[in-house]
Design a protein around this motif. Structure first.
Motif, PDB file in Angstrom:
ATOM      1  N   VAL A   9     -47.431  -5.097  17.043  1.00 61.68           N
ATOM      2  CA  VAL A   9     -47.139  -3.541  17.175  1.00 61.68           C
ATOM      3  C   VAL A   9     -47.766  -2.878  15.901  1.00 61.68           C
ATOM      4  CG1 VAL A   9     -45.059  -2.142  16.994  1.00 61.68           C
ATOM      5  CG2 VAL A   9     -45.092  -3.733  17.819  1.00 61.68           C
ATOM      6  N   PRO A  34     -43.526  -8.647  21.292  1.00 61.37           N
ATOM      7  CA  PRO A  34     -42.183  -7.290  20.863  1.00 61.37           C
ATOM      8  C   PRO A  34     -40.737  -7.197  21.483  1.00 61.37           C
ATOM      9  CG  PRO A  34     -44.413  -6.640  21.284  1.00 61.37           C
ATOM     10  CD  PRO A  34     -44.465  -7.544  21.500  1.00 61.37           C
ATOM     11  N   LEU A  60     -41.216  -1.519   7.378  1.00 60.90           N
ATOM     12  CA  LEU A  60     -40.440  -1.938   8.321  1.00 60.90           C
ATOM     13  C   LEU A  60     -39.609  -1.449   8.871  1.00 60.90           C
ATOM     14  CD1 LEU A  60     -41.404  -4.699  10.551  1.00 60.90           C
ATOM     15  CD2 LEU A  60     -40.164  -5.859   9.226  1.00 60.90           C
ATOM     16  N   LEU A  76     -44.499   1.664  18.402  1.00 58.72           N
ATOM     17  CA  LEU A  76     -43.823   2.128  16.600  1.00 58.72           C
ATOM     18  C   LEU A  76     -45.414   1.641  16.427  1.00 58.72           C
ATOM     19  CD1 LEU A  76     -40.487  -0.612  16.372  1.00 58.72           C
ATOM     20  CD2 LEU A  76     -41.440   2.009  16.655  1.00 58.72           C
ATOM     21  N   GLU A 115     -33.029  -9.579  14.826  1.00 59.87           N
ATOM     22  CA  GLU A 115     -33.420  -9.123  15.290  1.00 59.87           C
ATOM     23  C   GLU A 115     -34.931  -8.118  15.283  1.00 59.87           C
ATOM     24  OE1 GLU A 115     -30.881  -5.276  13.652  1.00 59.87           O
ATOM     25  OE2 GLU A 115     -28.440  -6.778  13.914  1.00 59.87           O
ATOM     26  N   LEU A 116     -35.398  -9.078  14.821  1.00 59.14           N
ATOM     27  CA  LEU A 116     -36.806  -8.736  15.284  1.00 59.14           C
ATOM     28  C   LEU A 116     -38.075  -9.460  15.502  1.00 59.14           C
ATOM     29  CD1 LEU A 116     -37.542  -7.265  11.501  1.00 59.14           C
ATOM     30  CD2 LEU A 116     -36.840  -5.723  13.476  1.00 59.14           C
ATOM     31  N   GLU A 151     -38.388  -1.821  22.914  1.00 57.82           N
ATOM     32  CA  GLU A 151     -38.016  -0.797  22.207  1.00 57.82           C
ATOM     33  C   GLU A 151     -38.573  -1.026  21.315  1.00 57.82           C
ATOM     34  OE1 GLU A 151     -34.746  -3.669  21.684  1.00 57.82           O
ATOM     35  OE2 GLU A 151     -36.192  -2.961  23.277  1.00 57.82           O
ATOM     36  N   ARG A 152     -39.749  -1.938  20.801  1.00 58.61           N
ATOM     37  CA  ARG A 152     -40.403  -1.944  19.251  1.00 58.61           C
ATOM     38  C   ARG A 152     -41.910  -1.236  19.923  1.00 58.61           C
ATOM     39  NH1 ARG A 152     -36.007  -2.030  16.510  1.00 58.61           N
ATOM     40  NH2 ARG A 152     -35.134  -4.185  16.171  1.00 58.61           N
ATOM     41  N   ARG A 160     -38.858   2.080   9.876  1.00 60.40           N
ATOM     42  CA  ARG A 160     -39.366   1.413  11.586  1.00 60.40           C
ATOM     43  C   ARG A 160     -38.552   1.414  12.168  1.00 60.40           C
ATOM     44  NH1 ARG A 160     -43.656   2.315   8.126  1.00 60.40           N
ATOM     45  NH2 ARG A 160     -46.123   3.747   8.585  1.00 60.40           N
ATOM     46  N   THR A 161     -38.334   0.118  12.687  1.00 62.17           N
ATOM     47  CA  THR A 161     -36.886  -0.503  13.449  1.00 62.17           C
ATOM     48  C   THR A 161     -35.923  -0.528  13.071  1.00 62.17           C
ATOM     49  OG1 THR A 161     -37.094  -2.220  11.672  1.00 62.17           O
ATOM     50  CG2 THR A 161     -38.950  -2.729  13.411  1.00 62.17           C
ATOM     51  N   MET A 171     -43.980  -7.777  15.728  1.00 64.15           N
ATOM     52  CA  MET A 171     -43.706  -7.122  14.879  1.00 64.15           C
ATOM     53  C   MET A 171     -46.054  -7.289  14.909  1.00 64.15           C
ATOM     54  SD  MET A 171     -41.743  -5.316  15.010  1.00 64.15           S
ATOM     55  CE  MET A 171     -41.133  -5.526  16.642  1.00 64.15           C
TER      56      MET A 171
END
Length: 511
Positions: A372, A440, A354, A447, A365-366, A443-444, A357-358, A369
Motif C-alpha cells: 500500500v 494488506p 504510518l 491508503l 493490527e498491521l 480496509e488498508r 494513515r492507519t 503495508m
C-alpha cells in the motif's frame, strides 16, 4: 566577520528564543514563521562549522565568556570542540524537520504553541551543547524540562499527562542529585579559584578522593537517567509511546545524548580517578542495557515502544565505548551518538506518518503495508537497517569501532556487545516482516503513500545516513582528538590526565 564569529553561539541561542516569543501571537502563519526561525538557526550552525578550525578539533573554539553572577563565580561561557559542534549541528538539523513533520500531526490551531515550545527547546539544546560553565549547563539542563513536559503533556496520546509526569519526576530526581555535585565543585576544586568553568576545573578536582567520587556519582546518576541506562530507563518507553513522533525525535535523538555528552565532557575530565574507579560498574550496567533493551524490544507490540527499547540497547553501546578505555571505542561512541540521532529520526517520523494513515501503531493490527505504501515501507527499512549497523549506512562504522575497541579490552564485554548485534537483527526485521510484508487488510487498501512534504522531511535524514555510512571520516577525523582525551581520563594515572584546552583570548573569549 570576526565579530560575528565571536558571538555566533550566543546568536544561535537568541534566534530560536525570539521565535518562541513571536510565534504564539501569530495565528495564520505560526508554523511557517517558526520554520523560518529554525532554518536561520540551521544556517548559523553551518556558519559555526565554517568558522571552526578543523585542524585542531580537540580544542574548544568559538569561545565567548562574560561575567554573569560574579558573587557565585558563574559566567556565560560558551564554546565547542568537535563533539560539541557535531551535537549542535544534529540539533539544529533535526528541529526544522520536526516542525515540518508536525504540520500533519498537530492541529493548525495548536501549531503556534507547539512551534514555540520546540524553538524554546532548541535554544536550551544550543546552550547545553556549548556551555563551558557547569552552573550554566545545569540551569539549562533543568530548564529544558519545561518545554519537554508541555510537548509531551499537551500534544501526546491519551495517557500523555501520566507519561509527562513520569518523565518529569525521573528528570527532576536526577537533576536534584546532580545539584549536590555542582554546588560542591568549586569547594573541592584545588585550583584556588571559585569558578564553574570546566576548562579551569578540569584536572584540579582532586582535593579529596572521596569527595570527587561522590561528585562523580551525583553527575552520573543524572546522566544515566538522561541517557537512559538500566535500571533508570523505565520512563522512556511510556514517554515515547505517548509523545508525538517529532517530540520523540528531539527527546531520544538529541536530548538523551546530553547524558552521554555529559559523561564525556564533564565526568571524565573533572573526575578522572573516579571515572576509572566506577568504570567496572558502569560497564556492567552498559552491558545489561544492551541485552535488556534488545530483548524487551522484541516483545513489544507497539512500534513506538519497540523503538524506545532499541534505543536503550544502543545507549548501552555508547556508554560502553566511553568507559572501556579504548580510543577506537571512544571515537565510535561519539560517532554512534550522531548516527543514532539520524536513525531514530527516520524510524519515529516514518511510524508517525504510518499512524496518521492507519490510526494505530500496534504491530498486531498491521500487515501488508509495503504493497500500500512502498515508499514509507522503504524508508522504515532503511532507517531500521541503519540502526542495526548495515554496512554502508550510518550505524555500521560506530558499532564496529565500539566492538573493536571493547574486544581489545575485554573479551567478555565484547561478546555481550556481539550478542546485542545479533538480537538487533531480530527486533528490526521481525516487526518489518509483520507490519509491511504479506497481504494488506481490505480496509488498508487505497491508503496514500508519503506525500511531497513528508518526503521532504525524510529525504535529508536518509541522505545523512548514507553520507555518514560511506564517508564517516567527516566526523571521525575530528572525534579522534577528543577520544584521546577520553582515553587519557579512563586509563592514565591521575597525574597524567590531560586537562581540557584552556580558554585563551586568541580563541575569541570576551571578558
Amino acid at each position: 566577520m570576526q565579530s560575528m564569529n565571536a558571538h555566533i553561539l550566543t546568536i544561535m541561542v537568541v534566534i530560536p528564543l525570539i521565535g518562541a516569543a513571536v510565534v504564539p501571537w501569530l495565528r495564520s502563519f505560526a508554523r511557517e514563521i517558526g520554520l523560518v526561525f529554525s532554518l536561520v538557526a540551521l544556517a548559523l550552525g553551518v556558519w559555526a562549522l565554517a568558522a571552526f578550525n578543523r585542524g585542531d578539533p580537540g580544542t574548544v573554539q568559538l569561545i565567548e565568556s562574560y561575567q554573569w553572577i560574579p558573587a557565585l563565580g558563574v559566567t556565560w561561557t560558551l564554546g565547542v570542540n568537535a563533539l560539541g559542534l557535531a551535537m549542535l549541528l544534529l540539533a539544529v538539523f533535526l528541529v526544522p524537520l520536526v516542525l515540518l513533520a508536525s504540520w500533519g500531526e498537530v492541529p493548525a490551531d495548536r501549531q503556534g504553541s507547539f512551534t514555540a515550545l520546540v524553538l524554546a527547546l532548541e535554544a536550551f539544546m544550543v546552550v547545553i551543547f556549548t556551555a563551558r560553565d557547569i552552573f550554566l549547563f545545569y540551569i539549562c539542563f533543568e530548564a529544558m524540562l519545561v518545554p519537554v513536559y508541555f510537548l509531551i503533556g499537551h500534544f501526546g496520546g491519551p495517557l500523555r499527562q501520566r507519561a509527562a509526569l513520569k518523565f518529569l519526576l525521573y528528570s527532576l530526581a536526577g537533576g536534584l542529585v546532580m545539584l549536590v555535585g555542582v554546588v560542591a565543585l568549586p569547594v573541592f576544586g584545588s585550583n584556588g579559584q571559585f569558578t564553574y568553568v570546566v576548562d579551569t576545573l578540569a584536572g584540579h578536582v582532586s582535593a579529596s578522593t572521596g569527595a570527587a567520587r561522590w561528585m562523580f556519582i551525583s553527575f552520573m546518576v543524572a546522566f544515566a537517567i538522561k541517557a537512559p541506562m538500566f535500571p533508570v530507563h523505565t520512563w522512556l518507553p511510556d514517554t515515547a509511546e505517548q509523545a508525538t513522533p517529532g517530540t520523540s525525535v528531539l527527546l531520544i535523538g538529541v536530548l538523551d545524548k546530553i547524558g552521554t555528552y555529559g559523561m564525556i565532557t564533564l565526568c571524565l575530565p573533572l573526575f578522572p580517578e573516579a571515572s576509572r574507579w566506577a568504570a567496572p560498574v558502569v560497564l556492567l550496567l552498559a552491558a545489561i542495557s544492551i541485552i535488556w533493551g534488545a530483548l524487551l524490544a522484541i516483545g513489544q507490540d507497539d512500534l513506538y515502544r519497540m523503538i524506545s527499547f532499541t534505543s536503550i540497547s544502543h545507549f548501552g553501546f555508547i556508554v560502553m565505548g566511553i568507559f572501556i578505555g579504548s580510543q577506537v571505542a571512544a571515537t565510535g561512541a561519539m560517532l554512534y551518538m550522531v548516527a543514532h540521532g539520524l536513525s531514530i529520526a527516520g524510524l519515529y517520523l516514518t511510524v508517525g506518518f504510518l499512524a496518521r494513515r492507519t490510526g494505530t501503531t500496534r504491530i498486531s493490527e498491521l500487515g501488508g503495508m509495503a504493497r500500500v505504501m512502498p515508499v514509507l515501507a522503504g524508508t522504515f527499512l532503511v532507517s531500521g537497517l541503519a540502526s542495526i549497523a548495515l554496512p554502508g549506512l550510518s550505524g555500521f562504522v560506530p558499532e564496529w569501532m565500539v566492538l573493536t575497541g571493547t574486544f581489545s579490552r575485554s573479551i567478555a564485554l565484547g561478546v555481550v556487545g556481539l550478542a546485542g548485534v545479533v538480537i538487533a537483527a531480530v527486533y528490526i526485521l521481525l516487526p518489518y516482516q509483520r507490519v509491511f510484508t504479506g497481504a494488506p487488510a481490505v480496509e488498508r487498501v487505497g491508503l496514500s503513500d508519503l506525500d511531497l512534504r513528508e518526503k521532504a522531511v525524510l529525504t535529508p535524514v536518509i541522505i545523512a545516513m548514507f553520507v555518514l555510512g560511506l564517508a564517516p571520516f567527516v566526523l571521525t577525523d575530528g572525534f579522534n582528538t577528543v577520544a584521546e582525551q577520553v582515553t587519557a581520563a579512563t586509563t592514565a594515572p591521575v597525574q597524567a590526565a590531560a586537562p581540557a584546552s584552556p580558554l585563551t583570548a586568541s580563541e575569541g573569549s570576551n571578558k
